[in-house]
Design an enzyme around this catalytic site. Structure first.
Site, PDB file in Angstrom:
ATOM      1  N   LYS A 185      32.646  41.655  47.705  1.00 42.73           N
ATOM      2  CA  LYS A 185      33.660  42.091  48.657  1.00 42.73           C
ATOM      3  C   LYS A 185      33.004  42.581  49.963  1.00 42.73           C
ATOM      4  CE  LYS A 185      37.382  41.499  46.052  1.00 42.73           C
ATOM      5  NZ  LYS A 185      37.084  41.174  44.669  1.00 42.73           N
TER       6      LYS A 185
HETATM    7  C1  LIG Z   1      38.369  41.400  43.487  1.00 39.02           C
HETATM    8  C2  LIG Z   1      39.841  41.539  43.403  1.00 39.02           C
HETATM    9  C3  LIG Z   1      40.456  42.386  42.475  1.00 39.02           C
HETATM   10  C4  LIG Z   1      39.705  43.080  41.392  1.00 39.02           C
HETATM   11  O1  LIG Z   1      38.698  43.897  41.851  1.00 39.02           O
HETATM   12  P1  LIG Z   1      37.631  44.525  40.846  1.00 39.02           P
HETATM   13  O2  LIG Z   1      37.032  45.622  41.669  1.00 39.02           O
HETATM   14  O3  LIG Z   1      36.643  43.433  40.545  1.00 39.02           O
HETATM   15  O4  LIG Z   1      38.328  45.016  39.653  1.00 39.02           O
HETATM   16  C5  LIG Z   1      41.830  42.529  42.517  1.00 39.02           C
HETATM   17  N1  LIG Z   1      42.567  41.851  43.402  1.00 39.02           N
HETATM   18  C6  LIG Z   1      42.023  41.002  44.296  1.00 39.02           C
HETATM   19  C7  LIG Z   1      42.910  40.284  45.266  1.00 39.02           C
HETATM   20  C8  LIG Z   1      40.642  40.804  44.309  1.00 39.02           C
HETATM   21  O5  LIG Z   1      40.097  39.944  45.165  1.00 39.02           O
END
Ligand SMILES: *Cc1c(COP(=O)(O)O)cnc(C)c1O
Length: 389
Positions: A185
């Site tokens: 991210k």
């Molecule tokens: C990455 C992501 C999640 C989950 O995030 P984690 O921190 O890996 O649990 C949820 N929603 C979206 C749209 C994502 O891209």
């Protein structure tokens, strides 16, 4: 392990992250403490809200959000089918049903407010919006629908830290905003997340639920501020730790600049790819609409109609370029495609567009020449995939 010429994403880590982690190890205090409080305060300042809690990841952030809003069996949550499955799973885990909504269209892959409005029933409790690829959903329309039907808004802002809608930061426009600090991210700590909330009641409830429903923290007892604790509801352990919070503080300092670099790279992509016949560039007109700023988490394209995606991805791989798919729609998974708790009608646009979606590499350390290489490789791969030899 493949040595990609251009990977899909990459970290922006320097010696500062290592030093911050080292200081935590040297401090002797590893779990939620001062670094976490600092990370929460600074992320809150960046969002313009004093109500931020750091948590273990965005999946539990979403679960906390739904539980704190009192969503459970018999309730319905509307969310897009074109999202990461956690948006829906976290609602299903409360016992609620999920109603999947369609995307707007090829220019904007976030959920269609008109379809949301169509799918509201007396059981609907919340709308979970996803700011796909970092671009804001139409929050004016979503807020109007939510106000009319007295629904809560959960923003899955995993792609969108610091992005805005009409000057307000995404994740602060609804009742609860959820963020991810997963490795790929825009702000990366490994596993991590955060929730922001509209009011103190939700904030306090989520803080309790994050840590077993206990009234005092280990840190308070360590400091001699408390000797015991009460448990006022059945909570979870959704805490983050000091190592990740310390890395998060450093990463937060790089976030605005990283988002700006992503924006410049995206503009270069749009310019270079504009001439490819049949290729569609979602969000190409985004800044012309003048509704806000994107966090440019992803660089999605839609392949020409009738072309199959897998051979294109294989061609790109052979050229050393990593690509991905965002997302396999939720209603096509074996569980969600057969569960009685998932409503999945009226998803024609998702069905037409999702198989054409291809995500190209995007990360702040990417060079302009990398973009040029990806674009040239895509053009060649599309040619080869269209006329196999
Ligand atoms: C990455 C992501 C999640 C989950 O995030 P984690 O921190 O890996 O649990 C949820 N929603 C979206 C749209 C994502 O891209």
């Amino acid at each position: 392990m493949i040595m990609w010429k251009v990977p899909l994403s990459d970290l922006t880590f320097g010696p500062e992250e290592r030093e911050a982690a080292q200081r935590v190890l040297d401090s002797g205090w590893l779990t939620m403490g001062d670094r976490t409080l600092e990370f929460e305060r600074r992320f809150g300042e960046a969002l313009g809200t004093p109500r931020v809690l750091a948590v273990a990841n965005c999946t539990v952030a979403l679960h906390l959000a739904y539980v704190a809003l009192g969503i459970g069996p018999g309730d319905e949550v509307i969310c897009p089918s074109l999202t990461f499955v956690a948006t829906a799973n976290a609602a299903l885990l409360t016992g609620a049903s999920v109603v999947l909504a369609d995307v707007l269209g090829a220019h904007d892959l976030s959920l269609d407010p008109a379809d949301v409005a169509r799918k509201i029933t007396p059981k609907t409790r919340a709308i979970a919006v996803v700011h796909y690829a970092g671009y804001p959903c139409d929050m004016d329309a979503i807020r109007a629908i939510a106000a009319e039907h007295k629904l809560a808004i959960v923003e899955d802002a995993a792609h969108a830290p610091l992005a805005t809608w009409r000057g307000e930061k995404l994740g602060t426009l609804g009742d609860i905003g959820c963020f991810s600090f997963f490795s790929n991210k825009n702000l990366a700590v490994g596993e991590g997340g955060a929730v922001s909330s509209r009011d103190d009641a939700l904030h306090t409830r989520m803080r309790l639920l994050r840590s077993h429903g206990m009234t005092t923290l280990t840190l308070d007892r360590h400091r001699g501020h408390a000797f015991s604790y009460d448990v006022v509801e059945a909570g979870m352990n959704y805490r983050i730790d000091e190592l990740r919070s310390a890395i998060g503080v450093v990463q937060l300092g790089r976030l605005a600049e990283g988002n700006q670099r992503r924006r410049a790279l995206t503009a270069r992509y749009h310019e270079k790819l504009a001439g490819i016949p049949g290729l569609v560039l979602p969000y190409r007109d985004f800044y012309a609409r003048d509704v806000g700023e994107s966090a440019h988490h992803l660089m999605p394209v839609l392949l020409p109609e009738g072309l199959s995606r897998k051979p294109v991805m294989e061609q790109m791989k052979a050229r050393g370029i990593q690509t991905s798919v965002h997302y396999p729609p939720i209603h096509l998974f074996s569980h969600h495609g057969s569960s009685d708790l998932v409503r999945r009608d009226g998803l024609e646009r998702t069905d037409a567009l999702a198989p054409r979606e291809l995500t190209l590499p995007l990360y702040p350390r990417m060079q302009d020449e990398d973009v040029d290489l990806v674009c040239a490789s895509l053009e060649a791969s599309l040619r080869d995939a269209a006329s196999p030899t």
